[in-house]
Design a protein around this motif. Sequence first.
Motif, mmCIF file in Angstrom:
data_model
loop_
_atom_site.group_PDB
_atom_site.id
_atom_site.type_symbol
_atom_site.label_atom_id
_atom_site.label_comp_id
_atom_site.label_asym_id
_atom_site.label_seq_id
_atom_site.Cartn_x
_atom_site.Cartn_y
_atom_site.Cartn_z
ATOM 1 N N LEU A 280 -2.799 6.041 -6.758
ATOM 2 C CA LEU A 280 -4.246 6.042 -6.959
ATOM 3 C C LEU A 280 -4.961 7.243 -6.338
ATOM 4 O O LEU A 280 -6.104 7.536 -6.713
ATOM 5 C CB LEU A 280 -4.854 4.751 -6.382
ATOM 6 C CG LEU A 280 -4.390 3.433 -7.005
ATOM 7 C CD1 LEU A 280 -5.130 2.261 -6.366
ATOM 8 C CD2 LEU A 280 -4.606 3.425 -8.518
ATOM 9 N N ILE B 125 -9.862 5.437 -1.510
ATOM 10 C CA ILE B 125 -9.606 5.489 -2.948
ATOM 11 C C ILE B 125 -10.948 5.515 -3.675
ATOM 12 O O ILE B 125 -11.893 4.798 -3.302
ATOM 13 C CB ILE B 125 -8.756 4.290 -3.403
ATOM 14 C CG1 ILE B 125 -7.382 4.326 -2.714
ATOM 15 C CG2 ILE B 125 -8.597 4.269 -4.912
ATOM 16 C CD1 ILE B 125 -6.564 5.564 -2.988
ATOM 17 N N MET C 95 0.808 -1.216 0.000
ATOM 18 C CA MET C 95 0.000 0.000 0.000
ATOM 19 C C MET C 95 0.841 1.266 0.000
ATOM 20 O O MET C 95 0.416 2.309 -0.508
ATOM 21 C CB MET C 95 -0.965 -0.013 1.188
ATOM 22 C CG MET C 95 -2.116 -0.982 1.022
ATOM 23 S SD MET C 95 -3.196 -0.490 -0.357
ATOM 24 C CE MET C 95 -3.877 -2.083 -0.842
ATOM 25 N N LEU D 243 -0.958 3.475 -2.907
ATOM 26 C CA LEU D 243 -1.837 4.603 -2.585
ATOM 27 C C LEU D 243 -1.413 5.908 -3.257
ATOM 28 O O LEU D 243 -2.276 6.625 -3.791
ATOM 29 C CB LEU D 243 -1.950 4.767 -1.073
ATOM 30 C CG LEU D 243 -2.634 3.602 -0.335
ATOM 31 C CD1 LEU D 243 -2.676 3.868 1.157
ATOM 32 C CD2 LEU D 243 -4.033 3.350 -0.880
ATOM 33 N N GLU E 178 -9.233 2.828 2.337
ATOM 34 C CA GLU E 178 -8.173 3.840 2.222
ATOM 35 C C GLU E 178 -8.659 5.088 1.478
ATOM 36 O O GLU E 178 -7.862 5.945 1.089
ATOM 37 C CB GLU E 178 -6.966 3.245 1.494
ATOM 38 C CG GLU E 178 -6.277 2.115 2.243
ATOM 39 C CD GLU E 178 -5.482 2.602 3.425
ATOM 40 O OE1 GLU E 178 -5.318 3.838 3.583
ATOM 41 O OE2 GLU E 178 -5.010 1.745 4.208
ATOM 42 N N THR F 41 -10.257 -3.124 0.748
ATOM 43 C CA THR F 41 -9.053 -2.470 1.273
ATOM 44 C C THR F 41 -8.889 -1.070 0.699
ATOM 45 O O THR F 41 -8.624 -0.107 1.428
ATOM 46 C CB THR F 41 -7.812 -3.319 0.940
ATOM 47 O OG1 THR F 41 -7.973 -4.623 1.511
ATOM 48 C CG2 THR F 41 -6.550 -2.673 1.481
ATOM 49 N N LEU F 42 -9.052 -0.944 -0.624
ATOM 50 C CA LEU F 42 -8.874 0.358 -1.259
ATOM 51 C C LEU F 42 -9.985 1.326 -0.858
ATOM 52 O O LEU F 42 -9.743 2.527 -0.672
ATOM 53 C CB LEU F 42 -8.805 0.197 -2.769
ATOM 54 C CG LEU F 42 -7.559 -0.531 -3.288
ATOM 55 C CD1 LEU F 42 -7.642 -0.742 -4.798
ATOM 56 C CD2 LEU F 42 -6.285 0.230 -2.933
#
Length: 393
Positions: free
Chosen positions: A44, A75, A37, A41, A73, A69-70
């Motif tokens: 993205l 995203i 990550m 990150l 975060e 997961t994204l």
Amino acid sequence: MRIIEYLNKIGIVFVFLYSTGSLCAQQPKLQLGAERMEVILPLLEGKRVGLVVNQTSILENTQVHVLDTLLAEKINIIKVFAPEHGFRGTEDAGAEIDDSRDQRTGIPIVSIYGRNRKPTAAQLADLDVIVFDIQDVGTRFYTYISTMHYVMEACAENGKEVIVFDRPNPNDFVDGPMRRDGFESFVGMHKIPLLHGLTVGELARMINGERWLQSTPDTCRLTVIEMENWQHGDPYWLPVKPSPNLPNDQSIRLYPSLCLFEGTGISVGRGTYFPFQVLGYPDPSYGDFQFTPVSLPGFDTNPMHKDKVCYGVDLQQTAFEGGFTLRFLIDFLNKAGDDRAKFFTRPDWFDLLAGSKELRMQLTNGMTEEEIRASWQADLDAYREMRQKYLLY
């Protein structure tokens, strides 16, 4: 042991972990591309992201799907593209996938195994970047790498970036016949051997480097998020079955050698709990082992020889180190008797899987495995040399 054998039979894939701390210390833990990550990150953040993912797209250190997961975060995931077998990996081989919406997150799911297998300009218009994160099994005819090709091609045409989260190749060999010109298909997009010996990230680099994107002279803007602590030759046991009929490590090891039977009248065990681990035909002369393919949701709902007793061989406990062998094909071809041509009930499909008609002709003419292998060597040597340019591990 009985518990382990039962769980393996119903389709659980085991990851055998070292139990001693000293041994673990000597072997650094594999870190998948999707788990890095700190690298992902920054690439993205602030972008509109599409994902090409399925049930294999999990982080092993958390067992959480990369989509979740994204999103956690922050995203901006706009949509998910679903390949063969669907987002959850439960659909039959070849079954068309419909557009839908993920019930957990509400994210739209766009099928690229239905009306179109390549994302359209309209489907890409609201995206800046597509992430590809699907586990491959190292064979030319496994269709997820064909999906990756079409995604790269569509992004090259529309000025979009592709990021590949890399994963290990569990069949990490270079072997088998090459695909010839004229035998291009969704199970044979590239001029590579049956076992290509690449990760998906390395294959993406090869597709770009060899200018294999067919509809555009441009290459794709490509970033590969490399793994850490994995090298070619390292074993890898999949924590999630990559498709409905590859339920465990033995099926994955045997798949490169048994898939060619799909162009014959011999069952590979679809419609059982042990697909790609048995071979049989509805004739007692083919062997002592018996199995009966049935409609089996989660595996295959309309298998070959459905509801018929098949006789053949059980390979579930057969020691097989992996790679590619013709011995099973030659054995069952000999069981078929004198009319060897009738063994290939779907010759055109066999040829597409093999990459040419040459292998079928060699088998029909009674050539030995050694003789057939010798006919591949010059091509494999040239491929290995070319492959060196794209290796990351």
